[in-house]
Design an enzyme around this catalytic site. Sequence first.
Site, PDB file in Angstrom:
ATOM      1  N   ASP A  96      -0.356  -1.491  -8.834  1.00  0.00           N
ATOM      2  CA  ASP A  96      -0.191  -0.059  -9.121  1.00  0.00           C
ATOM      3  C   ASP A  96       0.696   0.035 -10.362  1.00  0.00           C
ATOM      4  OD1 ASP A  96      -0.013   2.718  -8.863  1.00  0.00           O
ATOM      5  OD2 ASP A  96       1.396   2.660  -7.209  1.00  0.00           O
ATOM      6  N   PHE A 145      -4.273   7.922  -4.224  1.00  0.00           N
ATOM      7  CA  PHE A 145      -3.692   7.136  -3.139  1.00  0.00           C
ATOM      8  C   PHE A 145      -4.791   6.737  -2.166  1.00  0.00           C
ATOM      9  CE2 PHE A 145      -1.301   6.070   0.619  1.00  0.00           C
ATOM     10  CZ  PHE A 145      -0.306   5.278   0.073  1.00  0.00           C
ATOM     11  N   ASP A 152      -2.188   0.827   3.560  1.00  0.00           N
ATOM     12  CA  ASP A 152      -1.723   1.784   4.561  1.00  0.00           C
ATOM     13  C   ASP A 152      -1.180   3.055   3.946  1.00  0.00           C
ATOM     14  OD1 ASP A 152       0.705   0.430   3.509  1.00  0.00           O
ATOM     15  OD2 ASP A 152       1.712   1.679   5.002  1.00  0.00           O
ATOM     16  N   ARG A 158      -4.742   0.600   8.024  1.00  0.00           N
ATOM     17  CA  ARG A 158      -5.025  -0.734   7.471  1.00  0.00           C
ATOM     18  C   ARG A 158      -6.321  -1.306   8.022  1.00  0.00           C
ATOM     19  NH1 ARG A 158      -0.273  -2.360   4.839  1.00  0.00           N
ATOM     20  NH2 ARG A 158       1.674  -1.839   5.872  1.00  0.00           N
TER      21      ARG A 158
HETATM   22  P1  IMP Z   1       3.499  -1.500  -7.415  1.00  0.00           P
HETATM   23  O1  IMP Z   1       4.777  -2.254  -7.288  1.00  0.00           O
HETATM   24  O2  IMP Z   1       3.735  -0.111  -7.952  1.00  0.00           O
HETATM   25  O3  IMP Z   1       2.425  -2.225  -8.203  1.00  0.00           O
HETATM   26  O4  IMP Z   1       2.968  -1.226  -5.968  1.00  0.00           O
HETATM   27  C1  IMP Z   1       2.301  -2.147  -5.259  1.00  0.00           C
HETATM   28  C2  IMP Z   1       2.420  -1.857  -3.778  1.00  0.00           C
HETATM   29  O5  IMP Z   1       2.488  -0.451  -3.498  1.00  0.00           O
HETATM   30  C3  IMP Z   1       1.188  -2.359  -3.103  1.00  0.00           C
HETATM   31  O6  IMP Z   1       1.357  -3.680  -2.633  1.00  0.00           O
HETATM   32  C4  IMP Z   1       0.978  -1.361  -1.985  1.00  0.00           C
HETATM   33  O7  IMP Z   1       1.672  -1.792  -0.826  1.00  0.00           O
HETATM   34  C5  IMP Z   1       1.612  -0.088  -2.459  1.00  0.00           C
HETATM   35  N1  IMP Z   1       0.595   0.857  -2.999  1.00  0.00           N
HETATM   36  C6  IMP Z   1       0.402   1.217  -4.280  1.00  0.00           C
HETATM   37  N2  IMP Z   1      -0.610   2.092  -4.408  1.00  0.00           N
HETATM   38  C7  IMP Z   1      -1.080   2.291  -3.157  1.00  0.00           C
HETATM   39  C8  IMP Z   1      -2.156   3.093  -2.618  1.00  0.00           C
HETATM   40  O8  IMP Z   1      -2.912   3.804  -3.309  1.00  0.00           O
HETATM   41  N3  IMP Z   1      -2.322   3.028  -1.275  1.00  0.00           N
HETATM   42  C9  IMP Z   1      -1.550   2.262  -0.456  1.00  0.00           C
HETATM   43  N4  IMP Z   1      -0.540   1.480  -0.910  1.00  0.00           N
HETATM   44  C10 IMP Z   1      -0.314   1.505  -2.249  1.00  0.00           C
END
Ligand code: IMP
Length: 177
Positions: A96, A145, A152, A158
């Site tokens: 993300d 999202f 989740d 999940r």
């Molecule tokens: P990042 O550190 O911003 O890249 O976020 C990664 C983590 O955020 C992932 O491993 C997910 O657990 C959570 N995450 C990010 N986007 C989503 C989403 O759209 N749905 C569910 N979990 C998300």
Amino acid sequence: MRTILSEAELQSGVEEMAGRITERYEGEPLTIVAVMTGSLVLLADVIRHLSMPVRVSLIQASSYRGGTESGDLWIRDDMMLDVSGRHVLVVDDIFDTGRTLEAVLKCIQDMAPASLASAVLLHKRERQVVDFEPDFVAFDIPDEFVVGYGLDYQDLYRNLPFLAVLDPEEIAQGAAT
Ligand code: IMP
Ligand code: MG
């Protein structure tokens, strides 16, 4: 909720990514480090398409505190195998902002692997804030999202075999349960 990737689409995307992983390692033993809990379903599916000797290790990372926005990041590595001198592939559900994967990779780099790469099911390009790309991506998705196939919302959904975008009412409802 609105399905954006069906069970069949997820399966073929994961199989295709596993094919690229297989080509890259050319039969070398591989240690998969799965970032819990979101990568659980991907882990189970992707390893069954790999034919080199595979070890599985778990690491836990979390950046979301139950909601749909990023919060502080923590990592637990007490379930890690010894990966020094091994080829390591970190597997996560979604890239993300990229901060989680960046922190996990940094943590594993300190364990002196022979090589280190990353594979994710999903990549939200619009949200990226780090300046590296995951080595393997199964699907690019828009900035919405999503839940299912391991991902989740407040620890729910999940188990869905497909990937879906939640409706605002479902987000409000989740917050109330
Ligand atoms: P990042 O550190 O911003 O890249 O976020 C990664 C983590 O955020 C992932 O491993 C997910 O657990 C959570 N995450 C990010 N986007 C989503 C989403 O759209 N749905 C569910 N979990 C998300
Ligand atoms: Mg996660």
